[in-house]
Scaffold this motif. Structure first.
Motif, mmCIF file in Angstrom:
data_model
loop_
_atom_site.group_PDB
_atom_site.id
_atom_site.type_symbol
_atom_site.label_atom_id
_atom_site.label_comp_id
_atom_site.label_asym_id
_atom_site.label_seq_id
_atom_site.Cartn_x
_atom_site.Cartn_y
_atom_site.Cartn_z
ATOM 1 N N PHE A 143 -1.800 0.230 64.227
ATOM 2 C CA PHE A 143 -0.463 -0.346 64.112
ATOM 3 C C PHE A 143 -0.482 -1.867 64.217
ATOM 4 N N GLY A 144 -1.665 -2.480 64.013
ATOM 5 C CA GLY A 144 -1.751 -3.932 63.952
ATOM 6 C C GLY A 144 -2.059 -4.622 65.252
ATOM 7 N N GLY A 145 -2.452 -3.875 66.286
ATOM 8 C CA GLY A 145 -2.787 -4.489 67.560
ATOM 9 C C GLY A 145 -3.974 -5.428 67.452
ATOM 10 N N ASP A 146 -4.084 -6.376 68.398
ATOM 11 C CA ASP A 146 -5.112 -7.413 68.388
ATOM 12 C C ASP A 146 -5.112 -8.194 67.065
ATOM 13 N N LYS A 147 -3.947 -8.321 66.486
ATOM 14 C CA LYS A 147 -3.736 -9.069 65.243
ATOM 15 C C LYS A 147 -4.521 -8.494 64.058
ATOM 16 N N MET A 148 -4.891 -7.221 64.132
ATOM 17 C CA MET A 148 -5.596 -6.587 63.014
ATOM 18 C C MET A 148 -4.577 -6.065 62.002
ATOM 19 N N ILE A 166 -10.148 -8.131 55.573
ATOM 20 C CA ILE A 166 -10.787 -7.672 56.806
ATOM 21 C C ILE A 166 -11.821 -8.689 57.280
ATOM 22 N N GLU A 167 -12.610 -9.208 56.350
ATOM 23 C CA GLU A 167 -13.635 -10.192 56.702
ATOM 24 C C GLU A 167 -13.026 -11.438 57.325
ATOM 25 N N LYS A 168 -11.930 -11.887 56.773
ATOM 26 C CA LYS A 168 -11.255 -13.071 57.307
ATOM 27 C C LYS A 168 -10.774 -12.811 58.726
ATOM 28 N N ASN A 169 -10.239 -11.634 58.956
ATOM 29 C CA ASN A 169 -9.743 -11.280 60.282
ATOM 30 C C ASN A 169 -10.888 -11.167 61.286
ATOM 31 N N LEU A 170 -11.957 -10.499 60.904
ATOM 32 C CA LEU A 170 -13.069 -10.306 61.829
ATOM 33 C C LEU A 170 -13.721 -11.635 62.211
ATOM 34 N N ARG A 205 -21.783 -3.524 59.298
ATOM 35 C CA ARG A 205 -22.318 -4.712 59.968
ATOM 36 C C ARG A 205 -21.537 -5.921 59.473
ATOM 37 N N PHE A 206 -21.189 -6.794 60.400
ATOM 38 C CA PHE A 206 -20.486 -8.019 60.038
ATOM 39 C C PHE A 206 -21.379 -9.195 60.380
ATOM 40 N N GLU A 207 -21.717 -9.997 59.373
ATOM 41 C CA GLU A 207 -22.601 -11.133 59.589
ATOM 42 C C GLU A 207 -22.139 -12.331 58.779
ATOM 43 N N LYS A 208 -21.804 -13.401 59.506
ATOM 44 C CA LYS A 208 -21.421 -14.680 58.903
ATOM 45 C C LYS A 208 -20.363 -14.519 57.808
ATOM 46 N N GLY A 209 -19.299 -13.811 58.175
ATOM 47 C CA GLY A 209 -18.156 -13.674 57.281
ATOM 48 C C GLY A 209 -18.249 -12.557 56.275
ATOM 49 N N LYS A 210 -19.339 -11.789 56.290
ATOM 50 C CA LYS A 210 -19.537 -10.732 55.298
ATOM 51 C C LYS A 210 -19.612 -9.377 55.975
ATOM 52 N N LEU A 211 -18.767 -8.459 55.544
ATOM 53 C CA LEU A 211 -18.783 -7.083 56.055
ATOM 54 C C LEU A 211 -19.593 -6.209 55.105
ATOM 55 N N THR A 212 -20.659 -5.634 55.606
ATOM 56 C CA THR A 212 -21.495 -4.732 54.825
ATOM 57 C C THR A 212 -21.250 -3.312 55.295
ATOM 58 N N VAL A 213 -20.800 -2.466 54.397
ATOM 59 C CA VAL A 213 -20.481 -1.081 54.718
ATOM 60 C C VAL A 213 -21.580 -0.179 54.170
ATOM 61 N N SER A 214 -22.164 0.619 55.038
ATOM 62 C CA SER A 214 -23.218 1.528 54.607
ATOM 63 C C SER A 214 -22.673 2.546 53.608
ATOM 64 N N ASN A 215 -23.477 2.850 52.611
ATOM 65 C CA ASN A 215 -23.145 3.881 51.616
ATOM 66 C C ASN A 215 -21.968 3.518 50.716
ATOM 67 N N GLU A 232 -29.179 -3.153 68.474
ATOM 68 C CA GLU A 232 -29.114 -4.112 67.378
ATOM 69 C C GLU A 232 -27.763 -4.822 67.344
ATOM 70 N N LYS A 233 -27.775 -6.054 66.853
ATOM 71 C CA LYS A 233 -26.548 -6.832 66.728
ATOM 72 C C LYS A 233 -25.808 -6.430 65.461
ATOM 73 N N ARG A 234 -24.563 -6.047 65.613
ATOM 74 C CA ARG A 234 -23.760 -5.615 64.482
ATOM 75 C C ARG A 234 -22.633 -6.598 64.153
ATOM 76 N N TYR A 235 -22.418 -7.555 65.036
ATOM 77 C CA TYR A 235 -21.402 -8.585 64.794
ATOM 78 C C TYR A 235 -22.057 -9.938 65.021
ATOM 79 N N ILE A 236 -22.244 -10.670 63.933
ATOM 80 C CA ILE A 236 -22.868 -11.991 64.006
ATOM 81 C C ILE A 236 -21.913 -12.988 63.360
ATOM 82 N N PRO A 237 -21.189 -13.760 64.172
ATOM 83 C CA PRO A 237 -20.176 -14.682 63.621
ATOM 84 C C PRO A 237 -20.824 -15.845 62.848
#
Length: 217
Positions: free
Chosen positions: A172-177, A127-131, A144-154, A212-217
């Protein structure tokens, strides 16, 4: 005016200007009036503009949070739940002031439905690679996604799975997910995402503004 057929034979002319039929207009008008009334119904308000901007915006935060709140308010979860939406699925800003049903149709014009996808924790690296490749970012709630790392609360060491709430298009895999494919389980509901957002606006009254910023590439 005459029309020449491919055979070279000239057919009788057709009058291109047809007068408007009052009977047809009278038949359609009630449906048009009803639709206009539905689209114009005021369901809430915004104290600030919720802007369509990438890769972060208060609109993306609101949409993700609204979906999480509406989908989980009557459900007790034993493992982390994350909302993940593609930024391109949101098509219009919400202006400051009164919010109508029509505004939510502009925001979400597609008839996507809500999907619940359960994935093993081991899928996080995929997932991190895709995001990292999502140029417009993504809308996230409870993560939160920041610099390649997905942090999931709890997310605790004993958790083996994460449940993602998203759209059927992405499930179903749309947007290449493609990381959503081959899930542990998937539940495609009948709940139209636009209707969920409409209900969220009605319930909040005044939209909750989170910047707040939740996606920081």
């Amino acid at each position: 005016n005459q029309i020449t057929l491919r055979s070279g034979i000239k057919n009788v002319g057709l009058d291109p200007s047809y007068p408007e039929k009052e009977s047809i207009r009278a038949m359609i008008q009630p449906f048009s009036d009803s639709l206009s009334a539905q689209m114009g119904e005021i369901i809430g308000r915004a104290d600030t503009s919720f802007d369509l901007a990438y890769p972060n915006s208060n609109l993306m935060n609101w949409a993700a949070d609204a979906l999480l709140q509406q989908e989980t308010q009557a459900v007790k979860m034993r493992e982390p739940v994350v909302v993940l939406l593609n930024a391109g699925g949101l098509r219009s800003s919400i202006n400051r002031g009164e919010i109508t049903v029509g505004d939510l149709y502009k925001l979400m014009p597609f008839d996507n439905v809500v999907a619940w996808v359960r994935l093993p924790v081991e899928r996080i690296s995929e997932i991190e690679k895709n995001l990292s490749q999502q140029a417009k970012g993504v809308a996230l709630s409870n993560a939160r996604f920041e610099k390649g790392k997905l942090t999931v609360s709890n997310l605790l060491p004993e958790h083996t799975h994460i449940t993602f709430i998203t759209s059927d298009y992405l499930a179903f895999g749309g947007d290449k997910m493609t990381f959503f494919l081959q899930p542990e389980s998937v539940n495609i509901s009948r709940r139209n995402m636009r209707d969920v957002f409409i209900q969220a606006v009605k319930q909040q009254g005044t939209l909750t503004n989170r910047t707040e910023k939740r996606y920081i590439p």
